[in-house]
Design a protein around this motif. Structure first.
Motif, PDB file in Angstrom:
ATOM      1  N   VAL A 242      46.555   0.309  13.428  1.00 49.04           N
ATOM      2  CA  VAL A 242      45.899  -0.561  12.588  1.00 49.04           C
ATOM      3  C   VAL A 242      44.949   0.241  11.458  1.00 49.04           C
ATOM      4  CG1 VAL A 242      45.793  -2.389  14.243  1.00 49.04           C
ATOM      5  CG2 VAL A 242      44.153  -0.903  14.415  1.00 49.04           C
ATOM      6  N   GLY A 243      45.359   1.687  11.592  1.00 53.99           N
ATOM      7  CA  GLY A 243      44.682   2.268  10.381  1.00 53.99           C
ATOM      8  C   GLY A 243      44.897   2.352   9.273  1.00 53.99           C
ATOM      9  N   GLY A 244      44.276   2.937   8.161  1.00 55.83           N
ATOM     10  CA  GLY A 244      44.575   2.995   6.887  1.00 55.83           C
ATOM     11  C   GLY A 244      43.401   3.632   5.868  1.00 55.83           C
ATOM     12  N   ASN A 245      43.180   3.258   4.799  1.00 54.93           N
ATOM     13  CA  ASN A 245      42.233   3.958   3.694  1.00 54.93           C
ATOM     14  C   ASN A 245      40.810   3.550   4.078  1.00 54.93           C
ATOM     15  OD1 ASN A 245      44.492   5.108   2.514  1.00 54.93           O
ATOM     16  ND2 ASN A 245      44.515   3.043   1.195  1.00 54.93           N
ATOM     17  N   THR A 246      40.577   2.231   4.957  1.00 48.16           N
ATOM     18  CA  THR A 246      39.291   2.058   5.047  1.00 48.16           C
ATOM     19  C   THR A 246      39.001   2.096   6.716  1.00 48.16           C
ATOM     20  OG1 THR A 246      39.868  -0.039   4.913  1.00 48.16           O
ATOM     21  CG2 THR A 246      38.669   0.857   3.094  1.00 48.16           C
ATOM     22  N   SER A 247      37.713   2.283   7.002  1.00 51.25           N
ATOM     23  CA  SER A 247      37.318   1.942   8.464  1.00 51.25           C
ATOM     24  C   SER A 247      37.375   0.712   8.779  1.00 51.25           C
ATOM     25  CB  SER A 247      35.906   2.697   8.703  1.00 51.25           C
ATOM     26  OG  SER A 247      35.951   4.150   8.352  1.00 51.25           O
ATOM     27  N   THR A 248      37.719   0.177   9.960  1.00 54.98           N
ATOM     28  CA  THR A 248      37.693  -1.157  10.726  1.00 54.98           C
ATOM     29  C   THR A 248      36.484  -1.302  11.490  1.00 54.98           C
ATOM     30  OG1 THR A 248      39.296  -0.428  12.251  1.00 54.98           O
ATOM     31  CG2 THR A 248      40.263  -1.449  10.375  1.00 54.98           C
ATOM     32  N   TYR A 249      35.843  -0.259  11.528  1.00 55.89           N
ATOM     33  CA  TYR A 249      34.331  -0.365  12.290  1.00 55.89           C
ATOM     34  C   TYR A 249      33.697   0.830  11.890  1.00 55.89           C
ATOM     35  CZ  TYR A 249      36.577   2.526  15.918  1.00 55.89           C
ATOM     36  OH  TYR A 249      37.519   3.455  16.429  1.00 55.89           O
ATOM     37  N   ALA A 250      32.271   0.580  11.882  1.00 53.27           N
ATOM     38  CA  ALA A 250      31.362   1.721  11.650  1.00 53.27           C
ATOM     39  C   ALA A 250      31.574   3.027  12.569  1.00 53.27           C
ATOM     40  CB  ALA A 250      29.829   1.278  11.617  1.00 53.27           C
ATOM     41  N   PRO A 251      31.842   4.057  12.011  1.00 50.87           N
ATOM     42  CA  PRO A 251      31.912   5.357  12.868  1.00 50.87           C
ATOM     43  C   PRO A 251      30.966   5.550  13.967  1.00 50.87           C
ATOM     44  CG  PRO A 251      32.521   5.873  10.905  1.00 50.87           C
ATOM     45  CD  PRO A 251      32.004   4.559  10.747  1.00 50.87           C
ATOM     46  N   VAL A 252      31.230   6.091  14.807  1.00 51.44           N
ATOM     47  CA  VAL A 252      29.876   6.187  15.926  1.00 51.44           C
ATOM     48  C   VAL A 252      30.235   7.850  16.536  1.00 51.44           C
ATOM     49  CG1 VAL A 252      29.024   5.444  18.228  1.00 51.44           C
ATOM     50  CG2 VAL A 252      30.506   3.998  16.965  1.00 51.44           C
ATOM     51  N   GLN A 253      28.793   8.274  16.373  1.00 52.15           N
ATOM     52  CA  GLN A 253      28.541   9.457  16.915  1.00 52.15           C
ATOM     53  C   GLN A 253      28.833   9.994  18.547  1.00 52.15           C
ATOM     54  OE1 GLN A 253      24.491  11.610  16.176  1.00 52.15           O
ATOM     55  NE2 GLN A 253      25.301  12.438  17.899  1.00 52.15           N
ATOM     56  N   ILE A 254      29.682  10.755  18.716  1.00 53.10           N
ATOM     57  CA  ILE A 254      29.784  10.933  20.097  1.00 53.10           C
ATOM     58  C   ILE A 254      29.140  11.861  20.882  1.00 53.10           C
ATOM     59  CG2 ILE A 254      31.917  11.533  21.864  1.00 53.10           C
ATOM     60  CD1 ILE A 254      33.878  10.477  19.584  1.00 53.10           C
ATOM     61  N   ASP A 255      28.605  11.564  22.230  1.00 47.04           N
ATOM     62  CA  ASP A 255      27.690  12.392  22.798  1.00 47.04           C
ATOM     63  C   ASP A 255      28.491  12.979  23.973  1.00 47.04           C
ATOM     64  OD1 ASP A 255      24.982  11.801  21.650  1.00 47.04           O
ATOM     65  OD2 ASP A 255      25.776   9.750  22.036  1.00 47.04           O
ATOM     66  N   ARG A 256      29.455  12.548  24.408  1.00 53.80           N
ATOM     67  CA  ARG A 256      30.338  13.237  25.477  1.00 53.80           C
ATOM     68  C   ARG A 256      31.798  12.648  25.443  1.00 53.80           C
ATOM     69  NH1 ARG A 256      29.642  11.942  32.107  1.00 53.80           N
ATOM     70  NH2 ARG A 256      31.591  13.263  32.824  1.00 53.80           N
ATOM     71  N   ILE A 257      32.654  13.773  25.548  1.00 52.70           N
ATOM     72  CA  ILE A 257      34.106  13.616  25.529  1.00 52.70           C
ATOM     73  C   ILE A 257      34.535  13.364  26.993  1.00 52.70           C
ATOM     74  CG2 ILE A 257      36.256  14.450  24.905  1.00 52.70           C
ATOM     75  CD1 ILE A 257      34.802  15.724  22.489  1.00 52.70           C
ATOM     76  N   LEU A 258      35.180  12.410  27.443  1.00 58.75           N
ATOM     77  CA  LEU A 258      35.791  12.061  28.859  1.00 58.75           C
ATOM     78  C   LEU A 258      37.346  12.497  28.870  1.00 58.75           C
ATOM     79  CD1 LEU A 258      34.035   8.719  29.188  1.00 58.75           C
ATOM     80  CD2 LEU A 258      33.098  11.005  30.262  1.00 58.75           C
ATOM     81  N   HIS A 259      37.577  13.123  29.975  1.00 61.91           N
ATOM     82  CA  HIS A 259      38.723  13.416  30.439  1.00 61.91           C
ATOM     83  C   HIS A 259      39.380  12.593  31.761  1.00 61.91           C
ATOM     84  CE1 HIS A 259      37.800  16.745  27.991  1.00 61.91           C
ATOM     85  NE2 HIS A 259      38.839  16.479  27.417  1.00 61.91           N
ATOM     86  N   ASN A 260      40.456  12.393  31.901  1.00 63.03           N
ATOM     87  CA  ASN A 260      41.077  11.580  33.089  1.00 63.03           C
ATOM     88  C   ASN A 260      40.615  12.158  34.203  1.00 63.03           C
ATOM     89  OD1 ASN A 260      42.830   9.896  34.513  1.00 63.03           O
ATOM     90  ND2 ASN A 260      43.909  11.504  35.125  1.00 63.03           N
ATOM     91  N   GLY A 261      39.803  11.102  35.154  1.00 60.31           N
ATOM     92  CA  GLY A 261      39.289  11.470  36.239  1.00 60.31           C
ATOM     93  C   GLY A 261      37.736  11.595  36.385  1.00 60.31           C
ATOM     94  N   ASP A 262      37.245  11.973  35.092  1.00 55.39           N
ATOM     95  CA  ASP A 262      35.656  12.095  34.703  1.00 55.39           C
ATOM     96  C   ASP A 262      34.829  11.079  35.311  1.00 55.39           C
ATOM     97  OD1 ASP A 262      35.910  14.673  33.682  1.00 55.39           O
ATOM     98  OD2 ASP A 262      35.766  14.154  31.653  1.00 55.39           O
ATOM     99  N   ILE A 263      33.693  11.483  35.839  1.00 59.07           N
ATOM    100  CA  ILE A 263      32.896  10.655  36.701  1.00 59.07           C
ATOM    101  C   ILE A 263      31.680  10.464  35.743  1.00 59.07           C
ATOM    102  CG2 ILE A 263      31.467  10.044  38.479  1.00 59.07           C
ATOM    103  CD1 ILE A 263      34.257  10.484  39.299  1.00 59.07           C
ATOM    104  N   ILE A 264      31.332   9.238  35.439  1.00 59.74           N
ATOM    105  CA  ILE A 264      30.034   8.689  34.526  1.00 59.74           C
ATOM    106  C   ILE A 264      29.047   8.284  35.699  1.00 59.74           C
ATOM    107  CG2 ILE A 264      28.998   7.143  32.884  1.00 59.74           C
ATOM    108  CD1 ILE A 264      32.634   7.272  32.369  1.00 59.74           C
TER     109      ILE A 264
END
Ligand SMILES: [Zn+2]
Length: 292
Positions: free
Chosen positions: A144-166
């Motif tokens: 569903v991508g394209g030339n415009t964003s479909t929502y406001a971009p968000v700054q990421i504070d933590r990148i999660l990987h499979n099995g990570d605990i929050i």
């Protein structure tokens, strides 16, 4: 103004314009959305410290802890005030949200994320596979991508990987990488308890197929077929008591819950419904890879 100074001003103005050109992204939320996506729904306690604060169909989950709260998914851009009101109706403060999560970085779950992050200062945590789309507001999404964003971009504070605990205030959520629908779609598995018992809760991102194209025709996502196969196999092995999903219609919220009917976590115990849906998605996947 001396020539030298004028040159510097011109240079700076040019740089400012250039950076706006690069960073200012136009956000256009797709207009043809389902009316149930914005239709309000009364918030309620699902089980223990887990609450439903989403709309009629776009599920948003709220976990309350003594050290602040976790919000999973936001619905559309216009849902921010609705989620806030829902949380206040339940007796919680919006500004106590400390962690923001999403089950899949499409606009119908991420629409209000940037606004809520700004209003609360909460930390955004994202599955590694969806870092690109969260950062560009869905522009690089393979379907569903394209030339415009479909929502406001968000700054990421933590990148999660499979099995990570929050972790927050005694809660431990395990993130399960369930790619396919988006490259970083994911589910969350955790325990909640009330006075009677504890419940293992699965907030599942069901691996529905979004693209009409053949899987071999998506250069932006060469591993798509392998990812769907992995996710379906991984999801079949999960065990839990309560099953919830990104869209309320997927776990049949309105059949299981009548607003005002009181606390009833057992209504969401439905392994049979989950298995049936996974099997159905498996069939759709097999048809897709066979080109039917
Ligand atoms: Zn989606």
């Amino acid at each position: 103004m001396p020539v030298q100074k004028r040159k510097i001003v011109a240079l700076l103005t040019g740089l400012v314009c250039l950076s706006f050109g690069v960073f200012a992204q136009k956000v256009i939320q797709p207009a043809n959305t389902n009316p149930d996506w914005s239709r309000p729904y009364p918030p309620f306690q699902i089980a223990g410290n887990l609450y439903y604060v989403g709309t009629y169909d776009l599920a948003c989950y709220f976990i309350a802890t003594p050290q602040g709260n976790i919000l999973i998914n936001t619905g559309l851009a216009e849902s921010a005030p609705l989620i806030k009101t829902n949380m206040e109706t339940l007796g919680f403060k919006f500004k106590d949200i400390k962690i923001l999560l999403t089950t899949q970085a499409h606009f119908d779950h991420m629409g209000a994320m940037a606004a809520i992050k700004k209003m609360t200062g909460a930390k955004m945590m994202v599955d590694a596979g969806d870092v690109g789309v969260v950062t560009d507001g869905g522009r690089s999404d393979y379907s569903v991508g394209g030339n415009t964003s479909t929502y406001a971009p968000v700054q990421i504070d933590r990148i999660l990987h499979n099995g990570d605990i929050i972790k927050l205030g005694g809660m431990r959520l395990t993130m399960l990488h369930h790619p396919g629908h988006t490259k970083g779609s994911c589910s969350f598995l955790f325990d909640v308890k009330d006075q009677k018992r504890s419940y293992r809760v699965l907030i599942a991102n069901m691996p529905t197929i979004v693209t009409d194209k053949s899987f071999s025709d998506i250069p932006a996502y060469p591993n798509i077929a392998r990812d769907y196969a992995y996710t379906l196999a991984a999801m079949k092995k999960l065990s839990f008591d309560i099953w919830l999903t990104s869209h309320a219609s997927q776990f049949e919220l309105q059949r299981k819950h009548k607003p005002g009917s009181g606390y009833n976590p057992d209504a969401f115990i439905d392994k049979k419904g989950y298995d049936a849906q996974i099997n159905d998605l498996q069939d759709q996947f097999l048809k897709k890879i066979k080109g039917k």
